[in-house]
Design a protein around this motif. Structure first.
Motif, PDB file in Angstrom:
ATOM      1  N   VAL A   1      -3.689  10.279   0.017  1.00 25.93           N
ATOM      2  CA  VAL A   1      -4.241   9.392  -0.993  1.00 25.93           C
ATOM      3  C   VAL A   1      -3.441   8.093  -0.959  1.00 25.93           C
ATOM      4  CG1 VAL A   1      -2.790  10.304  -2.859  1.00 25.93           C
ATOM      5  CG2 VAL A   1      -4.955   9.197  -3.399  1.00 25.93           C
ATOM      6  N   TYR A   2      -4.125   6.985  -1.217  1.00 22.04           N
ATOM      7  CA  TYR A   2      -3.516   5.667  -1.115  1.00 22.04           C
ATOM      8  C   TYR A   2      -3.620   4.927  -2.445  1.00 22.04           C
ATOM      9  CZ  TYR A   2      -4.319   6.649   3.836  1.00 22.04           C
ATOM     10  OH  TYR A   2      -4.344   7.240   5.076  1.00 22.04           O
ATOM     11  N   LEU A   3      -2.706   3.991  -2.628  1.00 26.83           N
ATOM     12  CA  LEU A   3      -2.811   3.056  -3.734  1.00 26.83           C
ATOM     13  C   LEU A   3      -2.568   1.664  -3.160  1.00 26.83           C
ATOM     14  CD1 LEU A   3      -3.299   2.824  -6.804  1.00 26.83           C
ATOM     15  CD2 LEU A   3      -0.803   2.692  -7.055  1.00 26.83           C
ATOM     16  N   GLN A   4      -3.637   0.902  -3.027  1.00 28.43           N
ATOM     17  CA  GLN A   4      -3.533  -0.480  -2.575  1.00 28.43           C
ATOM     18  C   GLN A   4      -3.244  -1.349  -3.793  1.00 28.43           C
ATOM     19  OE1 GLN A   4      -3.753  -1.877   0.620  1.00 28.43           O
ATOM     20  NE2 GLN A   4      -3.090  -3.733  -0.450  1.00 28.43           N
ATOM     21  N   MET A   5      -2.140  -2.068  -3.735  1.00 30.43           N
ATOM     22  CA  MET A   5      -1.714  -2.872  -4.873  1.00 30.43           C
ATOM     23  C   MET A   5      -1.695  -4.343  -4.455  1.00 30.43           C
ATOM     24  SD  MET A   5       1.358  -0.475  -6.367  1.00 30.43           S
ATOM     25  CE  MET A   5       2.440  -0.825  -4.993  1.00 30.43           C
ATOM     26  N   ASN A   6      -2.537  -5.134  -5.085  1.00 26.66           N
ATOM     27  CA  ASN A   6      -2.624  -6.564  -4.796  1.00 26.66           C
ATOM     28  C   ASN A   6      -2.206  -7.375  -6.023  1.00 26.66           C
ATOM     29  OD1 ASN A   6      -3.728  -5.933  -2.244  1.00 26.66           O
ATOM     30  ND2 ASN A   6      -5.807  -5.925  -3.077  1.00 26.66           N
TER      31      ASN A   6
ATOM     32  N   ARG B   1       0.846  -1.189   0.000  1.00 27.99           N
ATOM     33  CA  ARG B   1       0.000   0.000   0.000  1.00 27.99           C
ATOM     34  C   ARG B   1       0.877   1.232   0.000  1.00 27.99           C
ATOM     35  NH1 ARG B   1      -4.534   2.377   4.198  1.00 27.99           N
ATOM     36  NH2 ARG B   1      -2.662   2.908   5.419  1.00 27.99           N
ATOM     37  N   LEU B   2       0.734   2.033  -1.037  1.00 26.54           N
ATOM     38  CA  LEU B   2       1.449   3.293  -1.130  1.00 26.54           C
ATOM     39  C   LEU B   2       0.601   4.399  -0.524  1.00 26.54           C
ATOM     40  CD1 LEU B   2       2.811   3.105  -4.800  1.00 26.54           C
ATOM     41  CD2 LEU B   2       3.786   2.150  -2.694  1.00 26.54           C
ATOM     42  N   SER B   3       1.281   5.350   0.090  1.00 27.52           N
ATOM     43  CA  SER B   3       0.615   6.519   0.643  1.00 27.52           C
ATOM     44  C   SER B   3       1.229   7.774   0.050  1.00 27.52           C
ATOM     45  CB  SER B   3       0.758   6.570   2.168  1.00 27.52           C
ATOM     46  OG  SER B   3       0.183   5.440   2.780  1.00 27.52           O
ATOM     47  N   CYS B   4       0.421   8.799  -0.070  1.00 25.27           N
ATOM     48  CA  CYS B   4       0.888  10.093  -0.551  1.00 25.27           C
ATOM     49  C   CYS B   4       0.288  11.157   0.366  1.00 25.27           C
ATOM     50  CB  CYS B   4       0.460  10.320  -1.992  1.00 25.27           C
ATOM     51  SG  CYS B   4       0.801  11.982  -2.622  1.00 25.27           S
ATOM     52  N   ALA B   5       1.153  11.769   1.165  1.00 31.06           N
ATOM     53  CA  ALA B   5       0.716  12.809   2.079  1.00 31.06           C
ATOM     54  C   ALA B   5       0.848  14.171   1.412  1.00 31.06           C
ATOM     55  CB  ALA B   5       1.543  12.767   3.348  1.00 31.06           C
ATOM     56  N   ALA B   6      -0.218  14.952   1.483  1.00 32.10           N
ATOM     57  CA  ALA B   6      -0.242  16.256   0.839  1.00 32.10           C
ATOM     58  C   ALA B   6      -0.295  17.367   1.867  1.00 32.10           C
ATOM     59  CB  ALA B   6      -1.446  16.347  -0.088  1.00 32.10           C
TER      60      ALA B   6
END
Length: 124
Positions: free
Chosen positions: A79-84, A19-24
């Motif tokens: 914002v997140y990017l869940q990668m499975n 899971r990637l996170s992007c803090a703004a």
């Protein structure tokens, strides 16, 4: 102006998840359309996923559809990017992008704000 900082990348075996996170930064995060792009070595930056500011619409590249999920938490300015079900071909630097104005969801030049990127490596 918004500043973006990605995290969560790493090395994972094929079939695994990250899971990637992007803090703004900034108080108007909820007004921004957010997206994830990726760039593999020797290749151009390509679209992966986008999420409208209203959170009502999501957009995915065919290559990640059904495996990746983009989401946002406006209270956390993240914002997140869940990668499975990751594949070796998902190996790339993943970039978070944001835009305030209208435009294409799919083209990198429609996004004026970018993070520094986070490396994702999927081993076979």
């Amino acid at each position: 102006q918004v500043q973006l900082v990605e995290s969560g990348g790493g090395l994972v075996q094929a079939g695994g998840s990250l899971r990637l996170s992007c803090a703004a930064s900034g108080r108007t995060f909820s007004y921004y359309t957010m997206a994830w792009f990726r760039q593999a070595p020797g290749k151009e930056r390509e679209f992966a996923a986008a999420l409208s500011r209203s959170v009502s619409s999501t957009y995915y590249a065919d290559s990640v559809k059904g495996r990746f999920t983009i989401s946002r938490d406006n209270a956390k300015n993240t914002v997140y990017l869940q990668m499975n079900s990751l594949k070796p071909e998902d190996t790339a630097v993943y970039y978070c992008a944001a835009r305030y104005s209208s435009g294409s969801y799919y083209y990198a030049n429609a996004y004026p704000h970018w993070g520094q990127g986070t490396q994702v490596t999927v081993s076979s």
